[in-house]
Design an enzyme around this catalytic site. Structure first.
Site, PDB file in Angstrom:
ATOM      1  N   HIS A  78      36.181  61.154  46.553  1.00  0.00           N
ATOM      2  CA  HIS A  78      35.511  61.432  47.821  1.00  0.00           C
ATOM      3  C   HIS A  78      34.970  60.145  48.423  1.00  0.00           C
ATOM      4  O   HIS A  78      34.574  59.221  47.693  1.00  0.00           O
ATOM      5  CB  HIS A  78      34.416  62.496  47.663  1.00  0.00           C
ATOM      6  CG  HIS A  78      33.304  62.166  46.713  1.00  0.00           C
ATOM      7  ND1 HIS A  78      32.180  61.485  47.101  1.00  0.00           N
ATOM      8  CD2 HIS A  78      33.129  62.449  45.399  1.00  0.00           C
ATOM      9  CE1 HIS A  78      31.358  61.368  46.069  1.00  0.00           C
ATOM     10  NE2 HIS A  78      31.916  61.935  45.014  1.00  0.00           N
ATOM     11  N   ASP A  80      32.432  60.088  50.702  1.00  0.00           N
ATOM     12  CA  ASP A  80      31.026  60.187  51.110  1.00  0.00           C
ATOM     13  C   ASP A  80      30.098  59.840  49.953  1.00  0.00           C
ATOM     14  O   ASP A  80      30.483  59.889  48.790  1.00  0.00           O
ATOM     15  CB  ASP A  80      30.711  61.592  51.654  1.00  0.00           C
ATOM     16  CG  ASP A  80      30.974  62.696  50.643  1.00  0.00           C
ATOM     17  OD1 ASP A  80      31.986  62.616  49.919  1.00  0.00           O
ATOM     18  OD2 ASP A  80      30.165  63.643  50.560  1.00  0.00           O
ATOM     19  N   ASP A 110      29.686  56.496  42.421  1.00  0.00           N
ATOM     20  CA  ASP A 110      29.843  57.875  42.934  1.00  0.00           C
ATOM     21  C   ASP A 110      30.105  57.822  44.428  1.00  0.00           C
ATOM     22  O   ASP A 110      29.224  58.103  45.206  1.00  0.00           O
ATOM     23  CB  ASP A 110      28.619  58.706  42.590  1.00  0.00           C
ATOM     24  CG  ASP A 110      28.821  60.177  42.917  1.00  0.00           C
ATOM     25  OD1 ASP A 110      29.969  60.581  43.157  1.00  0.00           O
ATOM     26  OD2 ASP A 110      27.832  60.923  42.957  1.00  0.00           O
ATOM     27  N   GLU A 142      32.177  65.763  49.966  1.00  0.00           N
ATOM     28  CA  GLU A 142      32.094  66.335  48.614  1.00  0.00           C
ATOM     29  C   GLU A 142      30.656  66.633  48.242  1.00  0.00           C
ATOM     30  O   GLU A 142      30.359  67.615  47.569  1.00  0.00           O
ATOM     31  CB  GLU A 142      32.702  65.362  47.590  1.00  0.00           C
ATOM     32  CG  GLU A 142      32.791  65.913  46.166  1.00  0.00           C
ATOM     33  CD  GLU A 142      31.582  65.636  45.275  1.00  0.00           C
ATOM     34  OE1 GLU A 142      31.492  66.229  44.205  1.00  0.00           O
ATOM     35  OE2 GLU A 142      30.708  64.825  45.659  1.00  0.00           O
ATOM     36  N   GLU A 143      29.747  65.781  48.675  1.00  0.00           N
ATOM     37  CA  GLU A 143      28.352  65.904  48.248  1.00  0.00           C
ATOM     38  C   GLU A 143      27.630  67.078  48.920  1.00  0.00           C
ATOM     39  O   GLU A 143      26.503  67.402  48.540  1.00  0.00           O
ATOM     40  CB  GLU A 143      27.586  64.601  48.532  1.00  0.00           C
ATOM     41  CG  GLU A 143      28.143  63.371  47.799  1.00  0.00           C
ATOM     42  CD  GLU A 143      27.872  63.388  46.295  1.00  0.00           C
ATOM     43  OE1 GLU A 143      27.270  64.351  45.802  1.00  0.00           O
ATOM     44  OE2 GLU A 143      28.284  62.421  45.630  1.00  0.00           O
ATOM     45  N   GLU A 167      35.633  60.405  39.465  1.00  0.00           N
ATOM     46  CA  GLU A 167      34.162  60.487  39.376  1.00  0.00           C
ATOM     47  C   GLU A 167      33.689  59.741  38.121  1.00  0.00           C
ATOM     48  O   GLU A 167      34.455  59.573  37.168  1.00  0.00           O
ATOM     49  CB  GLU A 167      33.717  61.955  39.274  1.00  0.00           C
ATOM     50  CG  GLU A 167      34.022  62.801  40.500  1.00  0.00           C
ATOM     51  CD  GLU A 167      32.963  62.706  41.583  1.00  0.00           C
ATOM     52  OE1 GLU A 167      32.043  61.867  41.476  1.00  0.00           O
ATOM     53  OE2 GLU A 167      33.084  63.474  42.560  1.00  0.00           O
TER      54      GLU A 167
END
Ligand SMILES: [Zn+2]
Length: 383
Positions: A78, A80, A110, A142-143, A167
């Site tokens: 991801h 974001d 992350d 994603e977050e 991740e």
């Protein structure tokens, strides 16, 4: 591209803010990061496709493909990051600081830094010898809602054989995690003077019955369902928040309870919702229209890949670490819907994610590049 080293790549991607948040004052577009990735992967000979996530202006997914046909390997992540707490960061979150064998910055582990690793790994491989395609997927949000990954899953435009989501697992392959559901139960009764119960319908009394039913369901989940790979084997149900009523001398007209459930592979959100509605049925019969159930967010299913799957075994062999189950959520359940064996595997430790002064420990650099090169060689390059 050859001239850029990992640190240069890191500096340029961390410098582009791409915070996603359910709080609109924090939420940002990820377009700058997507443009940078489009540039990186075009230079490596990939065909790049950027799509807006449906109904989310300013939020984009990127799919970069090198090689033809279906199958092959998907490297995903991801773009974001979470918001940051300015008062608690000692470093500039958007400027990579190298200090004490660490690279500090928001997204270093992350996880948008993972894309720098992909470039670093690919630039030294001979991609003219591809047997199977290699794809890079970079998602939005994603977050918060996982909307980017959900859109990829529902479009079903690609069919990789294997997917690796980068991740921060400390380079330990992850083959399984629970999902997450947040639910609200709202009871609507009728207010009235407390001197006579017949003056109204007491929402707190109905909620008391609801909570009894939920605790029965909690026991039932523990007795009948479980997966031995998890430290807490059963799908859990936690009562987390309640609010109702306003005064001791009024019959309570409204009460709302928030709780979460954590699905496990094989016991998905639909099944858990079915069990929940079944548990509440007698109360609904007694009080028609009083009980309302709503998702606080769209459910995230659990995810699991067969421990014996080729990708899981290969990742364990390459990293020297046995695959494990974890208790945090990723986009894996959505990526897996593409029909691929899916693992989560990347540099950095989850304990440093969502923290002030997020950092990548530089001891991960060489092993991560090597692991990615092994995976690409094994699943995409001709022997
Ligand atoms: Zn992440």
């Amino acid at each position: 591209m050859k001239s850029l080293n990992l640190l240069d790549l890191y500096r340029s991607i961390i410098a582009l803010p791409s915070i996603s948040s359910t709080d609109p004052s924090w939420d940002q577009s990820n377009e700058q990061v997507i443009r940078l990735l489009a540039d990186w992967f075009s230079q490596l000979g990939f065909a790049v496709e950027v799509t807006q996530v449906p109904d989310l202006p300013g939020k984009f997914n990127l799919l970069a493909t090198r090689g033809e046909g279906d199958g092959g390997l998907l490297l995903a992540g991801h773009t974001d990051t979470v918001p940051f707490d300015p008062g608690r960061w000692n470093k500039d979150p958007f400027k990579v600081t190298e200090e004490g064998n660490r690279l500090y910055g928001l997204g270093t582990i992350d996880m948008k830094g993972f894309f720098a690793f992909i470039v670093e790994a690919l630039k030294d491989l001979d991609l003219s010898k591809l047997d199977k395609p290699i794809r890079i997927l970079a998602t939005a949000d994603e977050e918060t809602t996982m909307a980017g990954a959900r859109a990829i899953a529902s479009a079903m435009a690609i069919k990789p054989d294997y997917a690796v989501i980068g991740e921060p697992t400390g380079l330990v392959p992850v083959m399984m995690h629970k999902g997450h559901m947040s639910e609200a139960i709202r009871i609507t009764g009728r207010s009235g003077h407390s001197s006579d119960p017949a003056n109204g319908v007491n929402a707190l009394e109905i909620m008391h019955q609801v909570m009894g039913r939920l605790l029965d369901l909690q026991r039932q989940l523990k007795e009948h369902y479980g997966n031995p790979h998890f430290k807490v084997p059963q799908p859990t149900l936690n009562l987390g928040h309640i609010h109702g009523g306003d005064s001791p001398n009024r019959i309570c007209a409204c009460c709302e309870l928030h709780f979460d459930m954590r699905p496990i592979p094989g016991v998905g959100p639909d099944e858990l919702m079915g069990l929940l509605h079944h548990a509440l049925e007698p109360i609904r019969e007694q009080y028609p229209d009083a009980v309302e159930v709503n998702h606080l967010h769209e459910p995230i299913p659990a995810y699991g890949t067969d421990p014996e799957a080729e990708l899981v075994r290969a990742a364990a062999e390459i990293t020297g670490n046995p695959a494990e189950a974890v208790n945090y959520c990723t986009e894996a359940p959505f990526i897996q819907q593409l029909g691929c064996q899916t693992i989560v595997l990347g540099p950095g430790h989850i304990a440093q994610a969502h923290q002030p002064d997020e950092y990548l420990d530089l001891s991960f650099v060489t092993p991560t590049v090597q692991v990615l090169q092994h995976l690409v060689s094994r699943f995409c390059l001709s022997k």
